[in-house]
Design an enzyme around this catalytic site. Structure first.
Site, mmCIF file in Angstrom:
data_model
loop_
_atom_site.group_PDB
_atom_site.id
_atom_site.type_symbol
_atom_site.label_atom_id
_atom_site.label_comp_id
_atom_site.label_asym_id
_atom_site.label_seq_id
_atom_site.Cartn_x
_atom_site.Cartn_y
_atom_site.Cartn_z
ATOM 1 N N GLY A 13 -31.011 -4.174 -56.471
ATOM 2 C CA GLY A 13 -30.982 -2.974 -55.644
ATOM 3 C C GLY A 13 -32.073 -3.033 -54.603
ATOM 4 N N PHE A 15 -35.164 -1.651 -54.451
ATOM 5 C CA PHE A 15 -36.538 -1.886 -54.905
ATOM 6 C C PHE A 15 -36.704 -3.293 -55.454
ATOM 7 C CE2 PHE A 15 -40.335 -0.724 -57.616
ATOM 8 C CZ PHE A 15 -41.180 -0.507 -56.545
ATOM 9 N N GLY A 16 -35.744 -3.747 -56.253
ATOM 10 C CA GLY A 16 -35.827 -5.104 -56.781
ATOM 11 C C GLY A 16 -35.821 -6.147 -55.684
ATOM 12 N N ARG A 35 -26.043 -8.602 -60.747
ATOM 13 C CA ARG A 35 -24.862 -8.681 -61.614
ATOM 14 C C ARG A 35 -23.604 -9.069 -60.849
ATOM 15 N NH1 ARG A 35 -24.685 -3.002 -64.607
ATOM 16 N NH2 ARG A 35 -24.968 -2.340 -62.455
ATOM 17 N N ALA A 140 -38.895 1.099 -50.864
ATOM 18 C CA ALA A 140 -38.383 -0.272 -50.812
ATOM 19 C C ALA A 140 -38.326 -0.804 -49.383
ATOM 20 C CB ALA A 140 -37.005 -0.334 -51.463
ATOM 21 N N LYS A 191 -44.026 12.689 -61.211
ATOM 22 C CA LYS A 191 -44.133 13.004 -59.783
ATOM 23 C C LYS A 191 -42.735 13.152 -59.191
ATOM 24 C CE LYS A 191 -42.634 9.033 -58.107
ATOM 25 N NZ LYS A 191 -41.557 8.820 -57.135
ATOM 26 N N ASP A 244 -48.388 8.802 -55.098
ATOM 27 C CA ASP A 244 -46.929 8.732 -55.168
ATOM 28 C C ASP A 244 -46.304 10.087 -54.864
ATOM 29 O OD1 ASP A 244 -44.550 7.438 -55.491
ATOM 30 O OD2 ASP A 244 -44.837 6.938 -57.606
ATOM 31 N N GLU A 278 -33.922 9.854 -60.426
ATOM 32 C CA GLU A 278 -34.671 9.670 -61.676
ATOM 33 C C GLU A 278 -35.328 10.969 -62.128
ATOM 34 O OE1 GLU A 278 -34.638 7.213 -63.640
ATOM 35 O OE2 GLU A 278 -34.680 5.273 -62.623
#
Length: 328
Positions: A13, A15-16, A35, A140, A191, A244, A278
């Protein structure tokens, strides 16, 4: 510990991909694992991840794979999948991870249903590995573009934290090591809840003064939550807490802020069509844990109840503003 370990990033994604990009630009031997084989082939051919990070070129040294076995032999493995997928990923990848491998959690949240920290989850599924946490203020796209970014990496020991910080940092991406895994994780998770609250204030047009008050009082309850879990309350004033929150509570790049704006504007999330939020998971989990432990968390409780539909925004604001006046 090897000074130049092979690095694998699980999760292609935004961030990765960004973390893999900055690591590859400085460390060299880095593999990004996704994947979707077709998407991985496209990234390999185009040197871009147009779906997640449109228009951003990826380093020529970055390798790609759709085979999870590509993590074999990596000294550092970054888990860049959502928080609620971390346990399943750890369980399936355990046979591929050698003892002593450093596994870095790159998600911000607590496990839904158990309220456990992600370090606890991964230590249960991956015994004998070094479990660390990467958190702090970093979008990201900013990271991948090479814009100056500073975050925190918390490990069980100072030595491991310093080694990971050195291995993963680059010219524009700086990691500060820490040993407070509890405080860093809870700062990153809660946060997001407070960013949703900031969005609610913006969506309901309650003004910047209200946002400033919420940030300061939200940090106070976050500090109580961290201390009750055995972490260091002062950690929330650093990058993984205040830093953050300032980013995600004020920038419209933040999914959590945009989700909160929708709640504040429309009264519910029925019209939300964005990506995974999240903070929506974390609000419910943290509110439940706080109730069990007797931790006073009025803002978190209000956000959780607004999200589940048991409290409307106007009533929530009224309840928060009429709480008993105490010393700050």
């Amino acid at each position: 510990m090897s000074s130049t370990p092979r690095i694998a990033v699980i999760g292609a994604g935004a961030f990765g991909t960004a973390l893999a990009s900055v690591a590859a630009a400085s460390a060299g031997d880095v593999t990004l694992i996704g994947r979707d084989a077709a998407a991985v082939d496209l990234m390999r051919a185009s040197r871009r991840n147009e779906k997640a990070l449109p228009g951003i070129d990826l380093p020529p040294t970055l390798s790609f794979s759709a085979d999870a076995a590509a993590i074999r032999g990596a000294g550092i493995v970054l888990f860049a999948m959502p928080s609620q997928a971390q346990r399943e990923a750890a369980r399936s990848l355990a046979p591929l991870l050698a003892p002593g491998t450093a596994v870095v959690i790159c998600a911000k949240g607590m496990e839904k249903g158990t309220g456990r920290l992600l370090t606890e989850v991964l230590e249960e599924e991956l015994p004998g590995r070094e479990i660390a946490v990467l958190s702090g203020p970093g979008f990201a796209a900013d990271i991948a573009k090479g814009l100056p970014t500073a975050m925190v990496i918390a490990a069980r020991t100072a030595e491991t934290g310093a080694w990971l910080a050195q291995a993963l940092s680059g010219p524009t991406f700086r990691l500060y090591p820490s040993t407070d895994r509890i405080g860093v994780q809870l700062g990153g998770a809660l946060k997001n809840v407070l960013a949703i609250a900031c969005g609610i204030i913006e969506g309901a047009e309650l003004g910047d003064s209200a946002r400033a008050a919420l940030i300061s009082r939200g940090l106070a309850e976050l500090s109580r939550f961290v201390a009750a879990h055995g972490g260091e309350g002062a950690t929330v004033t650093g990058l993984s807490g205040l830093g953050d929150l300032v980013l995600t509570g004020t920038s419209h790049q933040s999914r959590n802020l945009r989700f909160g704006i929708a709640l504040g504007r429309d009264g519910d999330a029925a019209g939300w069509s964005g990506d995974l939020v999240e903070g929506a998971f974390a609000a419910s989990v943290a509110s439940g844990v706080a109730a069990q432990k007797g931790i006073d968390m009025p803002i978190t409780d209000a956000v959780a109840r607004i999200i589940d539909g048991s409290l409307d925004v106007k009533t929530a604001i009224g309840q928060l503003m009429t709480r008993p006046i105490t010393q700050e």
